[in-house]
Design an enzyme around this catalytic site. Structure first.
Site, PDB file in Angstrom:
ATOM      1  N   LYS A  31       0.734  -1.285  -0.174  1.00  0.00           N
ATOM      2  CA  LYS A  31      -0.012   0.067   0.011  1.00  0.00           C
ATOM      3  C   LYS A  31       0.838   1.393  -0.024  1.00  0.00           C
ATOM      4  O   LYS A  31       2.143   1.208   0.273  1.00  0.00           O
ATOM      5  CB  LYS A  31      -0.861  -0.025   1.190  1.00  0.00           C
ATOM      6  CG  LYS A  31      -1.906  -1.221   1.219  1.00  0.00           C
ATOM      7  CD  LYS A  31      -2.928  -1.244   2.372  1.00  0.00           C
ATOM      8  CE  LYS A  31      -3.845  -2.139   2.186  1.00  0.00           C
ATOM      9  NZ  LYS A  31      -4.923  -1.892   3.236  1.00  0.00           N
TER      10      LYS A  31
ATOM     11  N   PHE B 291     -15.865   3.650   6.872  1.00  0.00           N
ATOM     12  CA  PHE B 291     -14.337   4.002   6.733  1.00  0.00           C
ATOM     13  C   PHE B 291     -14.054   4.091   4.860  1.00  0.00           C
ATOM     14  O   PHE B 291     -12.954   4.241   4.639  1.00  0.00           O
ATOM     15  CB  PHE B 291     -13.238   2.928   7.110  1.00  0.00           C
ATOM     16  CG  PHE B 291     -13.518   1.484   6.891  1.00  0.00           C
ATOM     17  CD1 PHE B 291     -12.950   0.917   5.881  1.00  0.00           C
ATOM     18  CD2 PHE B 291     -14.288   0.659   7.654  1.00  0.00           C
ATOM     19  CE1 PHE B 291     -13.049  -0.296   5.403  1.00  0.00           C
ATOM     20  CE2 PHE B 291     -14.326  -0.588   7.741  1.00  0.00           C
ATOM     21  CZ  PHE B 291     -13.843  -1.209   6.437  1.00  0.00           C
TER      22      PHE B 291
ATOM     23  N   TYR C  39     -12.314  -1.627  -3.873  1.00  0.00           N
ATOM     24  CA  TYR C  39     -13.086  -1.515  -2.888  1.00  0.00           C
ATOM     25  C   TYR C  39     -14.418  -1.595  -2.683  1.00  0.00           C
ATOM     26  O   TYR C  39     -14.934  -1.303  -1.595  1.00  0.00           O
ATOM     27  CB  TYR C  39     -12.138  -0.769  -1.574  1.00  0.00           C
ATOM     28  CG  TYR C  39     -10.946  -1.196  -1.110  1.00  0.00           C
ATOM     29  CD1 TYR C  39     -10.899  -2.172  -0.514  1.00  0.00           C
ATOM     30  CD2 TYR C  39      -9.719  -0.583  -1.637  1.00  0.00           C
ATOM     31  CE1 TYR C  39      -9.411  -2.637  -0.033  1.00  0.00           C
ATOM     32  CE2 TYR C  39      -8.367  -0.964  -1.233  1.00  0.00           C
ATOM     33  CZ  TYR C  39      -8.295  -2.041  -0.592  1.00  0.00           C
ATOM     34  OH  TYR C  39      -7.005  -2.476  -0.041  1.00  0.00           O
TER      35      TYR C  39
ATOM     36  N   ARG D 263      -2.441 -14.641   4.605  1.00  0.00           N
ATOM     37  CA  ARG D 263      -2.973 -13.865   5.702  1.00  0.00           C
ATOM     38  C   ARG D 263      -2.395 -14.049   6.971  1.00  0.00           C
ATOM     39  O   ARG D 263      -2.147 -13.051   7.831  1.00  0.00           O
ATOM     40  CB  ARG D 263      -4.687 -13.876   5.908  1.00  0.00           C
ATOM     41  CG  ARG D 263      -5.237 -13.316   4.661  1.00  0.00           C
ATOM     42  CD  ARG D 263      -6.852 -13.491   4.648  1.00  0.00           C
ATOM     43  NE  ARG D 263      -7.272 -12.276   5.654  1.00  0.00           N
ATOM     44  CZ  ARG D 263      -7.510 -11.131   5.503  1.00  0.00           C
ATOM     45  NH1 ARG D 263      -7.187 -10.746   4.304  1.00  0.00           N
ATOM     46  NH2 ARG D 263      -7.840 -10.086   6.301  1.00  0.00           N
TER      47      ARG D 263
ATOM     48  N   ASN E 263      -2.237   0.315   6.582  1.00  0.00           N
ATOM     49  CA  ASN E 263      -1.518  -1.224   7.160  1.00  0.00           C
ATOM     50  C   ASN E 263      -0.535  -1.855   6.071  1.00  0.00           C
ATOM     51  O   ASN E 263      -0.774  -3.011   6.135  1.00  0.00           O
ATOM     52  CB  ASN E 263      -2.791  -1.667   8.027  1.00  0.00           C
ATOM     53  CG  ASN E 263      -3.769  -2.226   6.861  1.00  0.00           C
ATOM     54  OD1 ASN E 263      -3.473  -1.975   5.711  1.00  0.00           O
ATOM     55  ND2 ASN E 263      -4.689  -2.870   6.852  1.00  0.00           N
TER      56      ASN E 263
ATOM     57  N   ARG F  61       2.614  -6.823   8.834  1.00  0.00           N
ATOM     58  CA  ARG F  61       1.910  -5.689   9.244  1.00  0.00           C
ATOM     59  C   ARG F  61       2.419  -5.157  10.743  1.00  0.00           C
ATOM     60  O   ARG F  61       2.597  -4.033  11.002  1.00  0.00           O
ATOM     61  CB  ARG F  61       0.341  -5.774   9.401  1.00  0.00           C
ATOM     62  CG  ARG F  61      -0.439  -5.704   8.101  1.00  0.00           C
ATOM     63  CD  ARG F  61      -1.629  -6.138   8.162  1.00  0.00           C
ATOM     64  NE  ARG F  61      -2.542  -5.534   6.856  1.00  0.00           N
ATOM     65  CZ  ARG F  61      -3.774  -6.419   6.576  1.00  0.00           C
ATOM     66  NH1 ARG F  61      -4.378  -7.198   7.410  1.00  0.00           N
ATOM     67  NH2 ARG F  61      -4.279  -5.803   5.504  1.00  0.00           N
TER      68      ARG F  61
ATOM     69  N   GLU G 232      -9.358  -9.987  -7.919  1.00  0.00           N
ATOM     70  CA  GLU G 232      -8.479  -8.894  -7.654  1.00  0.00           C
ATOM     71  C   GLU G 232      -7.266  -9.256  -8.421  1.00  0.00           C
ATOM     72  O   GLU G 232      -6.688  -8.059  -9.129  1.00  0.00           O
ATOM     73  CB  GLU G 232      -7.982  -9.112  -6.375  1.00  0.00           C
ATOM     74  CG  GLU G 232      -9.264  -8.507  -5.257  1.00  0.00           C
ATOM     75  CD  GLU G 232      -9.090  -8.740  -3.766  1.00  0.00           C
ATOM     76  OE1 GLU G 232      -9.849  -8.561  -3.057  1.00  0.00           O
ATOM     77  OE2 GLU G 232      -7.865  -9.367  -3.580  1.00  0.00           O
TER      78      GLU G 232
ATOM     79  N   THR H  46      -5.615  -7.214  10.677  1.00  0.00           N
ATOM     80  CA  THR H  46      -5.879  -5.606   9.809  1.00  0.00           C
ATOM     81  C   THR H  46      -5.301  -4.533  10.788  1.00  0.00           C
ATOM     82  O   THR H  46      -4.675  -3.702  10.086  1.00  0.00           O
ATOM     83  CB  THR H  46      -7.240  -5.560   9.803  1.00  0.00           C
ATOM     84  OG1 THR H  46      -7.648  -6.951   9.147  1.00  0.00           O
ATOM     85  CG2 THR H  46      -7.621  -4.315   8.817  1.00  0.00           C
TER      86      THR H  46
ATOM     87  N   HIS I 114      -2.180  -5.238   1.274  1.00  0.00           N
ATOM     88  CA  HIS I 114      -3.516  -6.046   1.082  1.00  0.00           C
ATOM     89  C   HIS I 114      -3.281  -7.602   0.905  1.00  0.00           C
ATOM     90  O   HIS I 114      -2.225  -7.835   0.342  1.00  0.00           O
ATOM     91  CB  HIS I 114      -4.266  -5.440   0.197  1.00  0.00           C
ATOM     92  CG  HIS I 114      -5.180  -6.197  -0.594  1.00  0.00           C
ATOM     93  ND1 HIS I 114      -6.584  -6.197   0.085  1.00  0.00           N
ATOM     94  CD2 HIS I 114      -5.332  -7.140  -1.512  1.00  0.00           C
ATOM     95  CE1 HIS I 114      -7.494  -7.012  -0.536  1.00  0.00           C
ATOM     96  NE2 HIS I 114      -6.740  -7.486  -1.409  1.00  0.00           N
TER      97      HIS I 114
HETATM   98  P1  GDP Z   1      -8.070  -6.794   5.340  1.00  0.00           P
HETATM   99  O1  GDP Z   1      -8.614  -7.939   4.833  1.00  0.00           O
HETATM  100  O2  GDP Z   1      -7.425  -7.202   6.658  1.00  0.00           O
HETATM  101  O3  GDP Z   1      -7.237  -5.770   4.415  1.00  0.00           O
HETATM  102  O4  GDP Z   1      -9.109  -5.980   6.075  1.00  0.00           O
HETATM  103  P2  GDP Z   1     -10.558  -5.568   5.662  1.00  0.00           P
HETATM  104  O5  GDP Z   1     -10.892  -6.252   4.274  1.00  0.00           O
HETATM  105  O6  GDP Z   1     -11.789  -5.765   6.477  1.00  0.00           O
HETATM  106  O7  GDP Z   1     -10.556  -4.044   5.441  1.00  0.00           O
HETATM  107  C1  GDP Z   1     -10.189  -3.709   4.123  1.00  0.00           C
HETATM  108  C2  GDP Z   1      -9.203  -2.301   4.447  1.00  0.00           C
HETATM  109  O8  GDP Z   1      -9.889  -1.399   4.972  1.00  0.00           O
HETATM  110  C3  GDP Z   1      -8.217  -2.554   5.672  1.00  0.00           C
HETATM  111  O9  GDP Z   1      -6.968  -3.308   5.005  1.00  0.00           O
HETATM  112  C4  GDP Z   1      -7.724  -1.275   6.272  1.00  0.00           C
HETATM  113  O10 GDP Z   1      -6.955  -0.669   5.479  1.00  0.00           O
HETATM  114  C5  GDP Z   1      -9.147  -0.691   6.267  1.00  0.00           C
HETATM  115  N1  GDP Z   1     -10.145  -0.791   7.333  1.00  0.00           N
HETATM  116  C6  GDP Z   1     -10.596  -1.951   7.711  1.00  0.00           C
HETATM  117  N2  GDP Z   1     -11.222  -1.265   8.811  1.00  0.00           N
HETATM  118  C7  GDP Z   1     -10.859  -0.262   9.125  1.00  0.00           C
HETATM  119  C8  GDP Z   1     -11.524   0.792  10.121  1.00  0.00           C
HETATM  120  O11 GDP Z   1     -11.923   0.211  11.139  1.00  0.00           O
HETATM  121  N3  GDP Z   1     -10.936   1.972   9.998  1.00  0.00           N
HETATM  122  C9  GDP Z   1     -10.210   2.660   8.939  1.00  0.00           C
HETATM  123  N4  GDP Z   1      -9.833   3.743   8.711  1.00  0.00           N
HETATM  124  N5  GDP Z   1      -9.729   1.523   7.898  1.00  0.00           N
HETATM  125  C10 GDP Z   1     -10.172   0.330   8.004  1.00  0.00           C
END
Ligand code: GDP
Length: 139
Positions: free
Chosen positions: A11, A59, A51, A87, A114, A104, A128, A93, A117
């Site tokens: 990222k 968010f 996304y 993962r 973070n 991470r 993707e 996350t 992805h």
């Molecule tokens: P991942 O699969 O671990 O990347 O997580 P998710 O698919 O749930 O969310 C996608 C991305 O959205 C995450 O990698 C974060 O960058 C962002 N994200 C997820 N939850 C939050 C949150 O509560 N707040 C904010 N600001 N960003 C979030």
């Protein structure tokens, strides 16, 4: 459905902080083979499309803004049990909850910035990967 592929992005935060090489090293040492690789940029429109599943989440706007704030590295990775193993390699996350030694935990600063992805299913890994790479760019 292939079960030995996943998709990742390094990222904008990790790219800006100079971590591309270290993260790719971590990935290859973790047993993943890179089968497609691209240094590129997501426009706000493209980030929103990528996304789209999070469109209703609070968010979403911040996520789209962050993901289009600078260049990224996109890659397709190959390993047995790729999605789950990747993962595990990247960690939770929220980097403050990520296990020590995960990508991470090592390279991320916050839940939005973070570092990486990782696809959450074989189906999304295929979708993707094809979002970024044509058949001629996958090896
Ligand atoms: P991942 O699969 O671990 O990347 O997580 P998710 O698919 O749930 O969310 C996608 C991305 O959205 C995450 O990698 C974060 O960058 C962002 N994200 C997820 N939850 C939050 C949150 O509560 N707040 C904010 N600001 N960003 C979030």
């Amino acid at each position: 459905m292939e079960t030995n592929k996943t998709f990742t992005m390094i990222k904008p935060d990790a790219v800006a902080n100079g971590h591309i090489g270290a993260i790719l090293d971590h990935i290859t040492k973790g047993g993943f083979k890179i089968t497609a690789l691209k240094y590129t940029y997501l426009s706000p429109e493209k980030a929103g499309e990528f996304y789209a599943v999070h469109k209703e989440r609070p968010f979403y706007a911040d996520l789209v803004k962050f993901m289009s704030s600078g260049p990224i590295v996109a890659a397709i990775l190959e390993k047995e049990n790729a999605v789950a193993d990747f993962r595990t390699l990247i960690g939770a996350t929220d980097p403050s909850k990520a296990e020590a030694g995960t990508i991470r935990a090592l390279f991320a600063k916050s839940i939005d910035a973070n570092a990486v992805h990782g696809s959450d299913s074989d189906e999304n890994a295929a979708i993707e990967g094809s979002f970024f790479f044509s058949a001629f760019e996958k090896f």
